[in-house]
Design a protein around this motif. Structure first.
Motif, PDB file in Angstrom:
ATOM      1  N   ARG A  52     -10.548 -38.258 -20.349  1.00 23.39           N
ATOM      2  CA  ARG A  52     -10.215 -38.574 -18.962  1.00 23.39           C
ATOM      3  C   ARG A  52     -11.397 -38.317 -18.035  1.00 23.39           C
ATOM      4  N   GLU A  53     -12.114 -37.236 -18.288  1.00 19.66           N
ATOM      5  CA  GLU A  53     -13.278 -36.931 -17.455  1.00 19.66           C
ATOM      6  C   GLU A  53     -14.337 -38.033 -17.532  1.00 19.66           C
ATOM      7  N   LYS A  54     -14.331 -38.769 -18.650  1.00 23.37           N
ATOM      8  CA  LYS A  54     -15.311 -39.846 -18.813  1.00 23.37           C
ATOM      9  C   LYS A  54     -14.863 -41.148 -18.147  1.00 23.37           C
ATOM     10  N   TYR A  55     -13.556 -41.466 -18.247  1.00 22.18           N
ATOM     11  CA  TYR A  55     -13.155 -42.775 -17.726  1.00 22.18           C
ATOM     12  C   TYR A  55     -12.623 -42.743 -16.299  1.00 22.18           C
ATOM     13  N   TYR A  56     -12.267 -41.594 -15.782  1.00 22.42           N
ATOM     14  CA  TYR A  56     -11.750 -41.529 -14.412  1.00 22.42           C
ATOM     15  C   TYR A  56     -12.704 -42.131 -13.384  1.00 22.42           C
ATOM     16  N   PRO A  57     -13.983 -41.720 -13.365  1.00 20.70           N
ATOM     17  CA  PRO A  57     -14.862 -42.277 -12.327  1.00 20.70           C
ATOM     18  C   PRO A  57     -14.938 -43.800 -12.375  1.00 20.70           C
ATOM     19  N   LEU A  58     -14.815 -44.353 -13.582  1.00 21.67           N
ATOM     20  CA  LEU A  58     -14.931 -45.795 -13.721  1.00 21.67           C
ATOM     21  C   LEU A  58     -13.687 -46.511 -13.209  1.00 21.67           C
ATOM     22  N   ILE A  59     -12.515 -46.130 -13.711  1.00 24.50           N
ATOM     23  CA  ILE A  59     -11.312 -46.873 -13.344  1.00 24.50           C
ATOM     24  C   ILE A  59     -10.920 -46.642 -11.888  1.00 24.50           C
ATOM     25  N   LEU A  60     -11.333 -45.491 -11.322  1.00 27.57           N
ATOM     26  CA  LEU A  60     -11.035 -45.218  -9.919  1.00 27.57           C
ATOM     27  C   LEU A  60     -12.193 -45.601  -9.002  1.00 27.57           C
ATOM     28  N   ASN A  61     -13.215 -46.201  -9.594  1.00 28.36           N
ATOM     29  CA  ASN A  61     -14.373 -46.670  -8.826  1.00 28.36           C
ATOM     30  C   ASN A  61     -14.928 -45.560  -7.939  1.00 28.36           C
ATOM     31  N   ASN A  62     -15.003 -44.371  -8.534  1.00 30.35           N
ATOM     32  CA  ASN A  62     -15.556 -43.195  -7.865  1.00 30.35           C
ATOM     33  C   ASN A  62     -14.817 -42.820  -6.581  1.00 30.35           C
ATOM     34  N   ALA A  63     -13.536 -43.155  -6.518  1.00 29.76           N
ATOM     35  CA  ALA A  63     -12.731 -42.743  -5.368  1.00 29.76           C
ATOM     36  C   ALA A  63     -12.612 -41.215  -5.344  1.00 29.76           C
ATOM     37  N   ARG A  64     -12.226 -40.679  -4.210  1.00 27.73           N
ATOM     38  CA  ARG A  64     -12.127 -39.233  -4.059  1.00 27.73           C
ATOM     39  C   ARG A  64     -11.151 -38.626  -5.076  1.00 27.73           C
ATOM     40  N   TYR A  65     -10.143 -39.398  -5.483  1.00 26.06           N
ATOM     41  CA  TYR A  65      -9.184 -38.903  -6.470  1.00 26.06           C
ATOM     42  C   TYR A  65      -9.881 -38.446  -7.751  1.00 26.06           C
ATOM     43  N   THR A  66     -10.992 -39.087  -8.078  1.00 27.80           N
ATOM     44  CA  THR A  66     -11.720 -38.738  -9.299  1.00 27.80           C
ATOM     45  C   THR A  66     -12.110 -37.267  -9.322  1.00 27.80           C
ATOM     46  N   TYR A  67     -12.418 -36.744  -8.154  1.00 22.76           N
ATOM     47  CA  TYR A  67     -13.009 -35.406  -8.061  1.00 22.76           C
ATOM     48  C   TYR A  67     -12.074 -34.383  -7.412  1.00 22.76           C
ATOM     49  N   ARG A  68     -10.797 -34.705  -7.370  1.00 16.91           N
ATOM     50  CA  ARG A  68      -9.842 -33.771  -6.782  1.00 16.91           C
ATOM     51  C   ARG A  68      -8.611 -33.635  -7.657  1.00 16.91           C
ATOM     52  N   LEU A  69      -8.827 -33.440  -8.949  1.00 16.79           N
ATOM     53  CA  LEU A  69      -7.673 -33.221  -9.825  1.00 16.79           C
ATOM     54  C   LEU A  69      -6.952 -31.953  -9.382  1.00 16.79           C
ATOM     55  N   PRO A  70      -5.627 -31.995  -9.296  1.00 14.82           N
ATOM     56  CA  PRO A  70      -4.887 -30.839  -8.763  1.00 14.82           C
ATOM     57  C   PRO A  70      -5.145 -29.525  -9.493  1.00 14.82           C
ATOM     58  N   ILE A  71      -5.451 -29.584 -10.777  1.00 11.57           N
ATOM     59  CA  ILE A  71      -5.661 -28.332 -11.502  1.00 11.57           C
ATOM     60  C   ILE A  71      -6.949 -27.643 -11.065  1.00 11.57           C
ATOM     61  N   GLY A  72      -7.878 -28.388 -10.470  1.00 10.48           N
ATOM     62  CA  GLY A  72      -9.074 -27.779  -9.898  1.00 10.48           C
ATOM     63  C   GLY A  72     -10.155 -27.479 -10.911  1.00 10.48           C
ATOM     64  N   LYS A  73     -11.095 -26.628 -10.485  1.00 11.62           N
ATOM     65  CA  LYS A  73     -12.226 -26.251 -11.322  1.00 11.62           C
ATOM     66  C   LYS A  73     -12.172 -24.760 -11.638  1.00 11.62           C
ATOM     67  N   ASP A  74     -12.431 -24.441 -12.892  1.00 12.44           N
ATOM     68  CA  ASP A  74     -12.326 -23.048 -13.334  1.00 12.44           C
ATOM     69  C   ASP A  74     -13.231 -22.119 -12.536  1.00 12.44           C
ATOM     70  N   ASP A  75     -14.462 -22.560 -12.281  1.00  7.29           N
ATOM     71  CA  ASP A  75     -15.389 -21.649 -11.608  1.00  7.29           C
ATOM     72  C   ASP A  75     -14.935 -21.333 -10.197  1.00  7.29           C
ATOM     73  N   ILE A  76     -14.287 -22.296  -9.544  1.00 10.49           N
ATOM     74  CA  ILE A  76     -13.769 -22.040  -8.195  1.00 10.49           C
ATOM     75  C   ILE A  76     -12.546 -21.130  -8.265  1.00 10.49           C
ATOM     76  N   ILE A  77     -11.669 -21.385  -9.215  1.00 10.50           N
ATOM     77  CA  ILE A  77     -10.473 -20.540  -9.374  1.00 10.50           C
ATOM     78  C   ILE A  77     -10.890 -19.091  -9.617  1.00 10.50           C
ATOM     79  N   LYS A  78     -11.937 -18.883 -10.369  1.00 14.28           N
ATOM     80  CA  LYS A  78     -12.380 -17.518 -10.690  1.00 14.28           C
ATOM     81  C   LYS A  78     -13.003 -16.797  -9.499  1.00 14.28           C
TER      82      LYS A  78
END
Length: 960
Positions: free
Chosen positions: A205-231
């Motif tokens: 999913r991390e590979k095809y999301y930017p393509l199918i969403l045409n780099n929309a903001r949704y690509t980079y705002r998955l609700p689960i977030g990023k581990d380094d930020i959560i920590k």
């Protein structure tokens, strides 16, 4: 926007959301809500003036807005009685996070359960559990890209509890305390939730999301977030998100249930009216998915991906329904989806199906877009054949259209669907209404009353022509905004087509096609009607309103008429025997005997023809052959009961063998098994190991393989099926639903009384398969992600009685409560933990207690030790009284609901009769609950957490 998503990539996009607590059951969508349509046409010339009218809002819901901007929806609905469904919907999700907040929309939702002004720390969960509301199953919340929704089902027969429920909603809205200590503890829980989602799907999913969403903001705002930020995020970042987006103008309170509307409105105005409005609020922006002229192609592989899947999506602007014209257009789209779906399903019933499974469907996608999607799972990795087959069907519709007979069946089926919803209008559950009102607030979908929609459908459905529906294909299938995604095993990377070859495949699809031929059969379902047998004895069990009949041919019938649903009758049947009476040589043929027969059809009807014949009827009948029983499961309506009984009779007397369908099914099964064997997922390897070990490596508990599938003898399978259903004299049928016994009797006597009998005496065979005794440890080393799975299993012999089953249930529940407190809340080491108690009387009296959780590999030993320590505490002291009270409250509340559900009664009666237990046992539950005490749980813990202990671990191949 109401997302109507199928499987595949669309589902993968939604799966990137996050649930706080345990995953909630998806609330059923109300059957009457119209689907999405192409509303831009609503202003086109030639549309009748009556269809240009706006969609009428359901008049039975009270909608209001407080001075601070908060919206509320209130509806009285007494299904189920003494219950209400409450929601707090927040029009804010992960899409609104700043770069330093990625994952904090979801984190904020978690914190709502970890301390508020009126419920410090974990008191909220504890309070609700003591009121009979289960954590995770009932009390829950979810965070998506664009919204956060809190759900709270609550009893209404306690004024104090009902009022406190609204206090909880208010606290979630603006009184979450966000104690830094609680924040730090929650970090680990969310990291574990993120860990549980890792695997091949996430990596691809991390590979095809930017393509199918045409780099929309949704690509980079998955609700689960990023581990380094959560920590590492500072509490101020979370507080900032809460302040910016949890505000009354972005919130709605939804209340549907068995209550006084004026009283509820008063509570909402009192509690939520005191939330101050926000001055100069941040604008709530929407983020589009940019269009593109070209075709985006993503080819992604992964070493843990078991099969090759292809999805072709044609994205287009989201459809908003505003006028009655839009509602009529929506019906066209539903008919289109139904008809093309039936055609594609037929492809899988050939002697050599072109793919393992597939669909084409128009529906919602994400954000501001809908999509027409075609999805296939390639057979033997043959992408070209699978894609060509699915696109040829699309092109066939585009070029030749549907037939009149197809459309008439689709209309008939849809009208039946609406008719049933209308008949059940006073039995519609509150969860359906709640979902509609949340969607209205968040996405603008207009809820309509079933009475209006039923009238509308009757007026306009028949006027829809084949031409109307055929025109949709040209609108859906275009070259712009087209996306292709291939997901495949890494080992097959060299065999995959290139981007250029994929484009050529798509652009050249649809050549040398001929029009679809709609093959139907116009004959009676039964060539000759049975000569029945009368009821010869009758017995009443008045306290549960059950009647037993015995027919002259020996068939036993148990009936429970109810008024829980207006248009539902469900039934089942069982007879002792099953696959257990056949030797291991015949086992594979026996286990496939029922599905091979059912997919062949009955009498002169193939399965496809049978489906067409049953159009417009609500009938489902399925024969089965289990290990110790054979029988039926089914559902129907009062109007269609005779058809259902005809099907039962036909499956007994006129089973059919369709060589092409059987050959295709077995071919697909073999291909799927070969995929699993060639690229087994870590979880599949672990599940197979658990199943094999707990089955003492008995032949019948080993996983299915291509070699074992080869042992299926089609002729032998057919003979076994006929043997299992040759004698109805030891069958017991159970009917629950809206019927009158006097109306049922002639039909039962005719069709069940006419079933063949030989009066043979047989029973199931105890195969002697037992979970191994003693202390056993088994570790499976598989997987690339740093995550582990733990299962702890206790088992042994059991004395079957209700006192003991109640004690096992209590033991499992109180231990789960404790493990949530310790492993999750104190250790922050798991996202969820389950403790399941099971017991059986047949074929042998046994019990099993299973504890399961996922965690970081480095925490396995610590968390197992903590689990065993909690078990030791139970052995030494028994359960705490407060936890026992929670178990009792949850059980009572659950039983209150179950006693008003047809499905519960069908399963309950079937089990009671098969186990030869008292049918009215459920009425004495309160007496058995009284026996659960700290001392009884202590005794149970020492008895059931004994020496038979199996530790099963799944650990990754490489260290984190």
């Amino acid at each position: 926007m109401n997302k109507i998503l199928a499987t595949g990539l669309c589902l993968a996009l939604l799966a990137s959301g996050a649930n706080a607590q345990q995953p909630a059951k998806t609330a059923p969508k109300k059957t009457t809500a119209p689907a999405k349509t192409l509303s831009a046409k609503a202003v086109a010339a030639g549309i009748p003036a009556e269809l240009k009218q706006p969609i009428p809002f359901d008049p039975d819901v009270k909608v209001g807005k407080l001075p601070n901007g908060l919206t509320y929806y209130i509806r009285k609905n007494a299904e189920p009685k003494n219950r209400a469904e409450l929601r707090l919907a927040v029009n804010a999700g992960s899409i609104l996070e700043t770069d330093d907040q990625q994952g904090l929309a979801h984190f904020m939702e978690h914190m709502a359960f970890n301390g508020t002004k009126n419920f410090p720390k974990n008191e909220l969960v504890s309070f609700l559990q003591s009121s009979g509301i289960r954590f995770g199953a009932d009390l829950n919340a979810s965070t998506g890209f664009d919204e956060t929704v809190y759900q709270l089902p609550v009893p209404t027969d306690s004024a104090r509890l009902f009022e406190r429920a609204f206090q909880i909603l208010e606290d979630w809205a603006h009184n979450v305390t966000m104690d830094p200590t609680e924040i730090d503890k929650e970090r680990g829980i969310i990291l574990e939730e993120a860990r549980s989602g890792r695997g091949a799907g996430q990596r691809m999913r991390e590979k095809y999301y930017p393509l199918i969403l045409n780099n929309a903001r949704y690509t980079y705002r998955l609700p689960i977030g990023k581990d380094d930020i959560i920590k590492t995020f500072k509490p101020e970042a979370l507080q900032r998100f809460y302040k910016d987006w949890y505000r009354p103008d972005l919130m709605a309170v939804v209340a549907v249930g068995d209550f006084d509307v004026a009283q509820v409105e008063g509570m909402i105005r009192e509690k939520f009216g005191r939330i101050p409005a926000v001055n100069n609020p941040k604008p709530r922006l929407k983020y589009p998915i940019p269009p593109h002229k070209d075709t985006k192609i993503a080819i992604v592989t992964d070493p843990e991906q078991p099969n090759t899947m292809v999805q072709i999506m044609y994205k287009r602007p989201e459809i908003k329904e505003k006028t009655l014209y839009d509602v009529r257009e929506a019906i066209k789209r539903v008919l289109f989806n139904s008809m093309i779906g039936n055609r594609i399903n037929e492809l899988t019933q050939q002697s050599d199906p072109p793919f393992l499974g597939g669909y084409s469907n128009y529906g919602g996608f994400l954000g501001d877009q809908d999509a027409f999607s075609s999805y296939v799972v390639a057979k033997d990795g043959n992408v070209n054949r699978a894609v060509t087959a699915i696109l040829d069907e699309n092109a066939r519709v585009d070029r030749f259209g549907f037939t009149e007979t197809e459309l008439e069946r689709a209309k008939k089926q849809y009208q039946k669907y609406v008719d049933r919803a209308y008949r059940e209008r006073d039995k519609t559950r509150s969860t359906s209404y709640v979902s509609e009102y949340v969607e209205n607030f968040l996405h603008g979908d207009i809820p309509v009353s079933i009475s209006f929609y039923n009238d509308f459908t009757k007026k306009y459905l028949n006027g829809i022509t084949v031409g109307d529906v055929n025109n949709l294909a040209k609108q859906f299938i275009t070259t712009e905004n087209r996306v292709v995604v291939i997901m495949a095993p890494e080992k097959d990377k060299a065999k995959l087509p290139t981007e250029k070859e994929i484009l050529a495949l798509i652009d050249n699809a649809g050549k040398n096609l001929t029009a679809y031929v709609d093959k139907t059969l116009d004959k009676p379902l039964l060539s000759t009607l049975p000569v029945g047998n009368p009821v010869t004895s009758e017995k009443e069990i008045k306290d549960i309103n059950v009647t037993e009949w015995t027919l002259r041919n020996g068939v036993k019938v148990v009936l429970k008429p109810t008024d829980f649903k207006n248009d539902q009758i469900i039934f089942s049947a069982n007879s002792p025997g099953g696959t257990s009476i056949y030797n291991d040589k015949d086992f594979e043929s026996a286990r496939f005997a029922s599905p091979l027969t059912q997919m062949s059809g009955i009498g002169e009807y193939s399965q496809i023809q049978l489906g067409k014949y049953l159009t417009g009827k609500t009938v489902s009948v399925s024969p089965y052959i289990g290990e110790t029983t054979e029988g039926f499961s089914g559902s129907t309506t009062p109007d269609d009961l005779e058809t259902a009984l005809q099907l039962v009779y036909a499956y007994f007397t006129a089973p059919r063998k369709d060589p092409d369908v059987i050959r295709g099914f077995l071919s697909n099964q073999k291909s799927a098994l070969q995929n699993q064997q060639a690229t087994p997922t870590p979880q599949k390897v672990f599940q197979d190991t658990v199943q094999s070990l707990l089955g003492a490596y008995h032949y019948r508990r080993l996983p299915m393989t291509p070699d074992r599938l080869e042992k299926v003898d089609v002729d032998r399978a057919g003979a076994i099926y006929k043997d299992r259903f040759a004698d109805a004299s030891d069958f017991t049928f159970f009917f629950v639903g809206n019927f009158k016994e006097k109306d049922m009797k002639p039909l039962i006597e005719k069709y069940l009384g006419g079933l063949p009998v030989t009066n043979r005496k047989e029973n199931y065979r105890d195969l002697g398969i037992r979970i191994p005794a003693g202390k056993i440890e088994k570790t499976v080393v598989k997987g690339l992600e740093p995550k582990s799975t733990v299962q702890l299993v206790f088992s042994g012999d059991f004395v079957w009685n209700t006192d003991n089953t109640t004690q096992v249930d209590a033991l499992a529940e109180v231990l789960e409560i404790k493990l949530i407190e310790t492993l999750r809340e104190e250790e922050s080491g798991v996202y969820g933990v389950s403790v399941n108690g099971a017991y059986s009387k047949i074929p042998a009296q046994r019990y099993t207690l299973r504890i399961g959780f996922g965690c970081a590999p480095e925490n396995v030993d610590k968390l197992i030790a903590r689990t065993l320590a909690e078990i030791d505490k139970l052995k030494q002291n028994g359960a705490e009284s407060k936890d026992i009270d929670k178990f009792k409250a949850e059980t009572r509340r659950e039983t209150e609901l179950q006693l008003k559900q047809n499905g519960f009664w069908l399963g309950y009666l079937s089990n009671q009769y098969f186990n030869n237990d008292a049918p009215d046992e459920i009425l004495h539950e309160a007496e058995f609950l009284k026996q659960v005490t700290p001392e009884s749980t202590k005794q149970a813990a020492n008895l059931y957490f004994g020496k038979n202990y199996i530790k099963l671990l799944l650990v990754p191949e490489r260290k984190p």
